[in-house]
Design an enzyme around this catalytic site. Structure first.
Site, PDB file in Angstrom:
ATOM      1  N   ALA A  40      41.565  23.700  65.598  1.00 23.85           N
ATOM      2  CA  ALA A  40      41.849  24.499  64.403  1.00 23.85           C
ATOM      3  C   ALA A  40      43.226  25.124  64.635  1.00 23.85           C
ATOM      4  CB  ALA A  40      40.778  25.554  64.208  1.00 23.85           C
TER       5      ALA A  40
ATOM      6  N   ALA B  52      44.885  34.417  65.298  1.00 27.21           N
ATOM      7  CA  ALA B  52      43.979  33.383  65.813  1.00 27.21           C
ATOM      8  C   ALA B  52      42.971  33.014  64.727  1.00 27.21           C
ATOM      9  CB  ALA B  52      43.263  33.882  67.065  1.00 27.21           C
ATOM     10  N   ASN B  53      41.993  32.220  65.073  1.00 24.75           N
ATOM     11  CA  ASN B  53      40.911  31.889  64.131  1.00 24.75           C
ATOM     12  C   ASN B  53      39.604  31.749  64.897  1.00 24.75           C
ATOM     13  OD1 ASN B  53      40.488  28.991  64.908  1.00 24.75           O
ATOM     14  ND2 ASN B  53      42.645  28.897  64.319  1.00 24.75           N
ATOM     15  N   ARG B  54      38.523  31.447  64.182  1.00 23.89           N
ATOM     16  CA  ARG B  54      37.180  31.532  64.782  1.00 23.89           C
ATOM     17  C   ARG B  54      36.744  30.269  65.520  1.00 23.89           C
ATOM     18  NH1 ARG B  54      34.870  36.072  62.790  1.00 23.89           N
ATOM     19  NH2 ARG B  54      35.623  36.792  60.767  1.00 23.89           N
TER      20      ARG B  54
END
Ligand code: CTP
Length: 401
Positions: free
Chosen positions: A274, A208-210
Site C-alpha cells: 500500500a 502512513a496507512n493501515r
C-alpha cells in the site's frame, strides 16, 4: 511425488481429524511413509485402528508406553522423519508447542523434534482470532513453522468464520512444496512488494496507512514455497522476515522503487504494498515546533512514483507477469479494470477494504482477479490461501503447473 519421504503426522483432537485419514491415504499414494501420533482427544474422533490400517504403520499414542519406548523412543520418533505435520492443529496443541509444554506424546515430540514443522490449524473462529492463539501461531511461524490454512467457511458448531482445517489436497500441496523437490516456479525470480510506506514529515513524524503487510508477505512465502527465488521489498511492518525469502526493508515509496529496480530482472512481480500516493514535498530536517500563536503548518505534498506502473512499463526488464492489487471502498470491479489499463499490469487482485470488511490488518481476504479475459471471483479465504492460489495461478499462466 513424495517417494521415500517420511512424514510424522500428529493428529490432535478436533472434528477435522476425520480429514486426516484422507490425508494419510493421499500421502501413501504418493509414496510417502506416514507414522501417526494420536492425542488422547484425537482418539475420541478417529481410532488408532483406522489410522494404522490406512498408514500401514503402527500408531503411537502414549508417552509412557514401555513397548513404544522400547521399539522407538520418543526422541527418535521426533527426528526419524523429514517433516512433522500437525493436522488438525488444535488451539491446545498450538499453545503447548509455542510454550514448550511437554505433557503427552504429541507435545513432547513437538518439543523434541528438529525437523521442519507444518501446522494445519482447526478451531472455532473466535478461538482462532483470540490474541493468545495469534501470538502462539506467530511464535511458531517466527521459529520456522509453515501454516496450511485455516480456511474460512462454515464451522462444525454451525458458525461461520476462519478456522476450518485446510482440505487434505491443500495440506498435501503444502507438504509437497516443503518436501517435493523443486516446485513449479523453480528457476524463476519473483519480486514482491508488501506493507505500507512511511513518508516523513520531519525526523519524528510521518504519513502512513493501515496496511499490515500480511497479504504481501504471504504471497512472498507462497512463491518461495512454489520454488521461485523470491525477493520481498517490505515497508515497515510488525511481521517477522519470511524464511527462504530475501527481504529488503524500506520506509518510503522512493526507497521501495529503488529496491525494486535494484532487484530486477525478475520473471514475476507482485505489487501488494500500500504505497503512499504522496510524500511531503520537502520534509523538515528538524522536528516541527509549535511557536506561539503561529498557524498550524500546511503540508505541501508531491506525488510518489507508481512502482507497479514502473515495473509493468519497464523498457528493459519488464517481468513476464506483473500483478497488482486494487484496494477499493466502492465500485470494486470498475476501478480494478481502470487500474489494469492505467498501470499496464497483467492481473489486478481487487479487494474491498471498506471499514467493516476487516481486510486491512485482518487474516482473511476476498479478492476478484481481473485480467484481460474477465473477472474471476474467489471465495473468502485466509490470506495464506489467497497467496497459495495466486502462486498456483501464476505457475499455470507461465506454463509451469
Ligand atoms: N501502487 C504502487 N505504487 C504506488 C501506488 C500504488 O506500486 N505509488 C500499486 C499497489 O501496490 C497496488 C496497485 O498499485 O498493486 C494499486 O494500488 P491502490 O492503492 O489500490 O491504487 P492507487 O494507484 O494508489 O490509486 P487510488 O489510491 O487512486 O485508488
Amino acid at each position: 511425488m513424495l517417494q521415500g519421504r517420511r512424514i510424522l503426522l500428529v493428529i490432535a483432537g478436533g472434528i477435522a481429524a476425520y480429514k486426516s485419514l484422507e490425508l494419510v491415504r493421499r500421502l501413501r499414494e504418493r509414496g510417502a511413509t506416514v507414522r501417526c501420533i494420536l492425542t488422547r482427544a484425537a482418539q475420541e474422533f478417529v481410532t488408532p485402528l483406522s489410522v494404522s490400517t490406512l498408514s500401514r504403520e503402527r500408531v503411537f499414542t502414549d508417552l509412557f508406553s514401555l513397548t513404544d519406548e522400547h521399539e522407538i523412543g520418543h526422541i527418535r520418533l521426533a527426528r526419524d522423519c523429514d517433516l512433522v505435520v500437525v493436522a488438525p492443529a488444535t488451539a491446545d496443541l498450538v499453545t503447548k508447542a509455542a510454550l514448550g509444554i511437554a505433557d503427552d506424546l504429541a507435545s513432547t515430540v513437538l518439543l523434541a523434534t528438529d525437523r521442519p514443522l507444518l501446522l494445519a490449524p482447526a478451531m472455532n473462529h473466535v478461538m482462532w482470532s483470540a490474541a493468545s492463539t495469534q501470538t502462539n501461531i506467530a511464535t511458531l511461524v517466527a521459529r520456522g513453522a509453515t501454516l496450511a490454512g485455516p480456511n474460512a467457511g462454515p464451522l462444525a458448531e454451525g458458525e461461520t468464520g476462519i478456522g476450518r482445517m485446510a482440505e487434505p489436497h491443500e495440506i498435501l500441496a503444502a507438504i509437497e512444496a516443503l518436501l517435493g523437490g523443486p516446485g513449479p516456479l523453480a528457476g524463476l525470480h519473483a519480486l514482491v512488494t508488501s506493507g505500507p510506506t512511511h513518508e516523513p514529515i520531519d525526523p519524528v513524524r510521518y504519513i502512513a496507512n493501515r496496511s499490515s503487510g500480511k497479504q504481501g508477505h504471504a504471497i512472498a512465502a507462497a512463491l518461495a514455497a512454489a520454488g521461485a527465488r523470491t525477493t520481498l521489498v517490505s515497508g515497515p511492518t510488525r511481521l517477522a522476515d519470511t524464511q527462504g525469502v530475501a527481504v529488503l526493508h524500506v520506509e518510503t515509496a522512493a526507497q521501495m522503487l529503488a529496491a525494486c529496480e535494484a532487484a530486477l530482472p525478475a520473471d514475476i512481480a507482485v505489487c501488494a504494498a500500500a504505497v503512499a500516493d504522496w510524500r511531503v514535498a520537502t520534509a523538515a530536517t528538524q522536528k516541527l515546533k509549535k511557536t506561539g500563536d503561529a498557524p498550524a503548518p500546511v503540508l505541501q505534498l508531491a506525488p510518489n512514483p507508481d512502482i507497479l506502473a514502473t515495473l509493468a512499463r519497464h523498457a528493459r526488464h519488464r517481468p513476464r507477469l506483473v500483478v497488482g492489487f486494487a484496494a477499493e471502498t466502492e465500485d470494486l470491479i470498475a476501478h480494478a479494470r481502470a487500474k489494469l489499463a492505467k498501470k499496464g499490469c497483467d492481473w489486478i487482485l481487487a479487494n474491498d477494504v471498506s471499514p467493516g470488511t476487516g481486510i486491512f490488518g485482518g487474516d482473511a481476504n476476498t479478492v476478484h482477479v481481473v485480467d484481460a479475459a474477465g473477472v474471476e471471483p474467489w471465495p473468502p479465504l485466509s490470506k495464506d490461501e489467497v497467496a497459495r492460489r495466486l502462486a498456483a495461478r501464476i505457475a499455470t499462466a507461465l506454463g509451469r503447473s
